[in-house]
Design a protein around this motif. Structure first.
Motif, mmCIF file in Angstrom:
data_model
loop_
_atom_site.group_PDB
_atom_site.id
_atom_site.type_symbol
_atom_site.label_atom_id
_atom_site.label_comp_id
_atom_site.label_asym_id
_atom_site.label_seq_id
_atom_site.Cartn_x
_atom_site.Cartn_y
_atom_site.Cartn_z
ATOM 1 N N GLN A 213 14.611 0.656 -9.455
ATOM 2 C CA GLN A 213 13.549 0.406 -10.420
ATOM 3 C C GLN A 213 13.077 -1.040 -10.301
ATOM 4 O O GLN A 213 13.901 -1.959 -10.324
ATOM 5 C CB GLN A 213 14.034 0.687 -11.836
ATOM 6 C CG GLN A 213 14.355 2.147 -12.090
ATOM 7 C CD GLN A 213 13.161 3.047 -11.825
ATOM 8 O OE1 GLN A 213 12.036 2.763 -12.262
ATOM 9 N NE2 GLN A 213 13.388 4.141 -11.100
ATOM 10 N N PRO A 214 11.780 -1.271 -10.175
ATOM 11 C CA PRO A 214 11.282 -2.645 -10.038
ATOM 12 C C PRO A 214 11.638 -3.499 -11.244
ATOM 13 O O PRO A 214 11.577 -3.044 -12.391
ATOM 14 C CB PRO A 214 9.767 -2.458 -9.922
ATOM 15 C CG PRO A 214 9.574 -1.041 -9.518
ATOM 16 C CD PRO A 214 10.696 -0.275 -10.129
ATOM 17 N N LEU A 215 11.994 -4.721 -10.980
ATOM 18 C CA LEU A 215 12.195 -5.708 -12.032
ATOM 19 C C LEU A 215 10.906 -6.491 -12.238
ATOM 20 O O LEU A 215 10.616 -6.959 -13.331
ATOM 21 C CB LEU A 215 13.330 -6.663 -11.635
ATOM 22 C CG LEU A 215 13.953 -7.525 -12.714
ATOM 23 C CD1 LEU A 215 14.643 -6.665 -13.771
ATOM 24 C CD2 LEU A 215 14.960 -8.498 -12.101
ATOM 25 N N LEU A 216 10.128 -6.647 -11.160
ATOM 26 C CA LEU A 216 8.820 -7.303 -11.189
ATOM 27 C C LEU A 216 7.757 -6.311 -10.731
ATOM 28 O O LEU A 216 8.025 -5.454 -9.876
ATOM 29 C CB LEU A 216 8.808 -8.521 -10.264
ATOM 30 C CG LEU A 216 9.752 -9.667 -10.592
ATOM 31 C CD1 LEU A 216 9.681 -10.715 -9.495
ATOM 32 C CD2 LEU A 216 9.404 -10.283 -11.936
ATOM 33 N N GLY A 221 0.747 -5.800 -1.051
ATOM 34 C CA GLY A 221 0.024 -5.711 0.214
ATOM 35 C C GLY A 221 -0.092 -4.284 0.713
ATOM 36 O O GLY A 221 -0.595 -4.049 1.809
ATOM 37 N N SER A 222 0.405 -3.314 -0.081
ATOM 38 C CA SER A 222 0.327 -1.904 0.299
ATOM 39 C C SER A 222 -0.104 -1.082 -0.912
ATOM 40 O O SER A 222 0.173 -1.457 -2.057
ATOM 41 C CB SER A 222 1.686 -1.405 0.804
ATOM 42 O OG SER A 222 2.688 -1.571 -0.194
ATOM 43 N N ASN A 223 -0.801 0.033 -0.675
ATOM 44 C CA ASN A 223 -1.230 0.944 -1.751
ATOM 45 C C ASN A 223 -1.924 0.189 -2.888
ATOM 46 O O ASN A 223 -1.648 0.420 -4.064
ATOM 47 C CB ASN A 223 -0.037 1.725 -2.306
ATOM 48 C CG ASN A 223 0.560 2.686 -1.305
ATOM 49 O OD1 ASN A 223 0.219 2.655 -0.126
ATOM 50 N ND2 ASN A 223 1.450 3.545 -1.764
ATOM 51 N N SER A 224 -2.803 -0.719 -2.539
ATOM 52 C CA SER A 224 -3.369 -1.625 -3.539
ATOM 53 C C SER A 224 -4.209 -0.928 -4.601
ATOM 54 O O SER A 224 -4.321 -1.433 -5.729
ATOM 55 C CB SER A 224 -4.217 -2.700 -2.842
ATOM 56 O OG SER A 224 -3.401 -3.523 -2.045
ATOM 57 N N MET A 225 -4.795 0.233 -4.306
ATOM 58 C CA MET A 225 -5.607 0.925 -5.291
ATOM 59 C C MET A 225 -4.759 1.519 -6.417
ATOM 60 O O MET A 225 -5.187 1.609 -7.570
ATOM 61 C CB MET A 225 -6.415 2.033 -4.611
ATOM 62 C CG MET A 225 -7.363 2.774 -5.552
ATOM 63 S SD MET A 225 -8.641 1.697 -6.252
ATOM 64 C CE MET A 225 -9.686 1.472 -4.796
ATOM 65 N N GLU A 226 -3.535 1.891 -6.104
ATOM 66 C CA GLU A 226 -2.664 2.510 -7.102
ATOM 67 C C GLU A 226 -2.129 1.458 -8.074
ATOM 68 O O GLU A 226 -1.810 0.333 -7.681
ATOM 69 C CB GLU A 226 -1.504 3.227 -6.414
ATOM 70 C CG GLU A 226 -1.946 4.382 -5.520
ATOM 71 C CD GLU A 226 -0.775 5.050 -4.828
ATOM 72 O OE1 GLU A 226 0.384 4.728 -5.169
ATOM 73 O OE2 GLU A 226 -1.024 5.891 -3.945
ATOM 74 N N VAL A 231 6.436 3.906 -4.152
ATOM 75 C CA VAL A 231 7.711 4.616 -4.317
ATOM 76 C C VAL A 231 8.661 4.305 -3.167
ATOM 77 O O VAL A 231 9.851 4.605 -3.252
ATOM 78 C CB VAL A 231 7.477 6.142 -4.403
ATOM 79 C CG1 VAL A 231 6.657 6.475 -5.628
ATOM 80 C CG2 VAL A 231 6.803 6.681 -3.136
ATOM 81 N N PHE A 232 8.158 3.708 -2.090
ATOM 82 C CA PHE A 232 8.978 3.497 -0.904
ATOM 83 C C PHE A 232 9.529 2.069 -0.858
ATOM 84 O O PHE A 232 8.933 1.120 -1.366
ATOM 85 C CB PHE A 232 8.176 3.795 0.375
ATOM 86 C CG PHE A 232 6.856 3.069 0.463
ATOM 87 C CD1 PHE A 232 6.772 1.807 1.014
ATOM 88 C CD2 PHE A 232 5.693 3.668 -0.019
ATOM 89 C CE1 PHE A 232 5.566 1.129 1.093
ATOM 90 C CE2 PHE A 232 4.476 3.008 0.057
ATOM 91 C CZ PHE A 232 4.412 1.735 0.607
ATOM 92 N N LEU A 233 10.695 1.957 -0.225
ATOM 93 C CA LEU A 233 11.320 0.658 0.020
ATOM 94 C C LEU A 233 10.799 0.080 1.329
ATOM 95 O O LEU A 233 10.431 0.824 2.228
ATOM 96 C CB LEU A 233 12.839 0.820 0.109
ATOM 97 C CG LEU A 233 13.567 1.183 -1.187
ATOM 98 C CD1 LEU A 233 15.040 1.479 -0.889
ATOM 99 C CD2 LEU A 233 13.456 0.073 -2.217
ATOM 100 N N PRO A 234 10.792 -1.255 1.443
ATOM 101 C CA PRO A 234 11.210 -2.253 0.453
ATOM 102 C C PRO A 234 10.114 -2.654 -0.532
ATOM 103 O O PRO A 234 10.366 -3.383 -1.479
ATOM 104 C CB PRO A 234 11.610 -3.436 1.319
ATOM 105 C CG PRO A 234 10.669 -3.354 2.493
ATOM 106 C CD PRO A 234 10.490 -1.893 2.763
ATOM 107 N N ASP A 235 8.877 -2.147 -0.302
ATOM 108 C CA ASP A 235 7.745 -2.591 -1.120
ATOM 109 C C ASP A 235 7.984 -2.391 -2.616
ATOM 110 O O ASP A 235 7.550 -3.216 -3.438
ATOM 111 C CB ASP A 235 6.478 -1.825 -0.711
ATOM 112 C CG ASP A 235 6.048 -2.129 0.714
ATOM 113 O OD1 ASP A 235 6.943 -2.224 1.581
ATOM 114 O OD2 ASP A 235 4.845 -2.270 0.964
ATOM 115 N N ARG A 236 8.674 -1.316 -2.974
ATOM 116 C CA ARG A 236 8.877 -0.999 -4.387
ATOM 117 C C ARG A 236 9.547 -2.136 -5.145
ATOM 118 O O ARG A 236 9.287 -2.344 -6.339
ATOM 119 C CB ARG A 236 9.711 0.276 -4.504
ATOM 120 C CG ARG A 236 9.963 0.713 -5.945
ATOM 121 C CD ARG A 236 10.488 2.128 -6.015
ATOM 122 N NE ARG A 236 10.753 2.538 -7.384
ATOM 123 C CZ ARG A 236 9.828 2.884 -8.274
ATOM 124 N NH1 ARG A 236 8.544 2.854 -7.931
ATOM 125 N NH2 ARG A 236 10.155 3.260 -9.493
#
Length: 369
Positions: A213-216, A221-226, A231-236
């Motif tokens: 679960q994100p803390l921040l 830099g990915s899926n910017s419209m959403e 949901v994917f690591l490490p971006d999440r």
């Protein structure tokens, strides 16, 4: 100065570490913030760090999340697995980076393993506590105060059998003891970059078996419209601009560890520990906290002298150590030293037998029998 405070921060770094920081500062922009050369250099720098960490800690590159420090990673791990009032089992040697987040969640915490340098007692206590099906188990690999090595692989195995999520705090073991995400089956393993990995301060790694679960929350830099975090690591778990310069330095620190090998670094620190223990063993006014299964950390107390005063006296003689409760009052309560604290000596790959000999000589001069 003889620096023996490496359990806090390894001050002495391979020269490649600051060189990499400076090079990244001069050549790298932001990860995922453009297709130009500087952005691509940043992306490659961070990806090489993930590859290096994955190799060292038996994980996949996408399971490597970069954090500010181990505390940051532990907070992500704890918040990912636990709700307010959750039942948690911890060792008797946990750092405030574990106990304070649990207090904030008003968790029901059971402490297992309250004997210094007694792995069998610790394992029996965890076995009994895990049988009661807590919501999670959190355990440090090595006590930052006393250097005692906990039987984390066996504890992890108990968690796997009982299907209990396991969080490992590898703050004092990463870089000198085997740490494996795959073998332990841990949900999360947190570690700092600035200790046994010889990276810059303000860097850390969280190994994630899956999700979290994100803390921040913010840009990745990915899926910017959403408007939900990916949901994917490490971006999440990596919102905002990466510490590219710090990660570049950390990568070189990990490269140093890989070249030296954690096993060789551990043997070196063990040799220095045994030397200091041997040279101070005859001082009747010193109490040394030592035993079987000890990493490169030695705490002591001086009869009739406050630990802070003792550390200050050592500092005036050019010996850098740490005194007090070391951000781990639970460990001191376990050892019976919460009222007085201890003076802690801790080693790194850059310390030498000559430095240890000098530190022992200064102790004998300052604290004669």
């Amino acid at each position: 100065m003889i620096y023996l405070d490496n359990a806090a921060t390894t001050l002495q770094k391979p020269v490649t570490v600051p060189n990499a920081v400076l090079r990244a500062m001069q050549t790298c922009a932001g990860v995922g913030r453009g297709g130009h050369a500087a952005a691509m250099a940043a992306a490659e720098t961070v990806y090489q760090g993930r590859l290096m960490a994955a190799e060292l800690f038996d994980a996949e590159p996408e399971q490597v999340v970069f954090t500010m420090n181990a505390t940051h990673g532990l907070n992500i791990a704890i918040r990912s697995l636990l709700s307010p009032g959750a039942r948690v089992v911890v060792s008797g040697f946990e750092h405030n980076a574990v106990t304070r987040p649990l207090r904030a969640l008003r968790a029901d915490v059971r402490t297992a393993g309250k004997k210094l340098f007694d792995a069998n007692d610790t394992l029996r206590a965890f076995d009994q506590a895990i049988a009661e099906k807590p919501d999670a188990v959190i355990c440090t690999h090595v006590s930052n105060v006393f250097g005692c090595i906990l039987p984390v692989e066996e504890i992890a195995a108990l968690c796997r059998v009982n299907r209990i999520p396991f969080i490992l705090d590898a703050s004092q073991s990463a870089g000198s003891l085997p740490v494996s995400l795959r073998r332990t089956g841990a949900r999360f393993i947190a570690m700092p970059g600035h200790k046994g990995l010889y990276g810059p301060q303000g860097t850390g790694i969280l190994l994630c078996a899956d999700g979290g679960q994100p803390l921040l929350f913010g840009g990745t830099g990915s899926n910017s419209m959403e408007q939900e975090m990916p949901v994917f690591l490490p971006d999440r778990l990596e919102a905002g601009t990466h510490n590219v310069c710090g990660i570049a330095g950390l990568t070189e620190g990990m490269r140093f560890v890989r070249k030296q090998t954690p096993e060789a670094i551990f043997r070196h620190e063990q040799s220095l520990l045994r030397q200091l223990r041997r040279e101070l063993g005859g001082q009747e006014n010193l109490r040394l906290f030592t035993g079987e299964g000890q990493a490169g950390v030695l705490s002591l107390s001086v009869e009739n002298i406050d630990c802070e005063e003792a550390a200050q006296a050592l500092a005036q003689e050019g010996i850098a150590v740490r005194a007090g409760l070391h951000c781990a009052p639970l460990a001191h309560r376990t050892a019976g030293t919460a009222d007085a604290g201890t003076v802690r000596f801790s080693f790194s790959a850059f310390n030498t037998p000559r430095e240890v000999r000098r530190a022992a000589e200064v102790c004998k001069k300052l604290f004669p029998i």
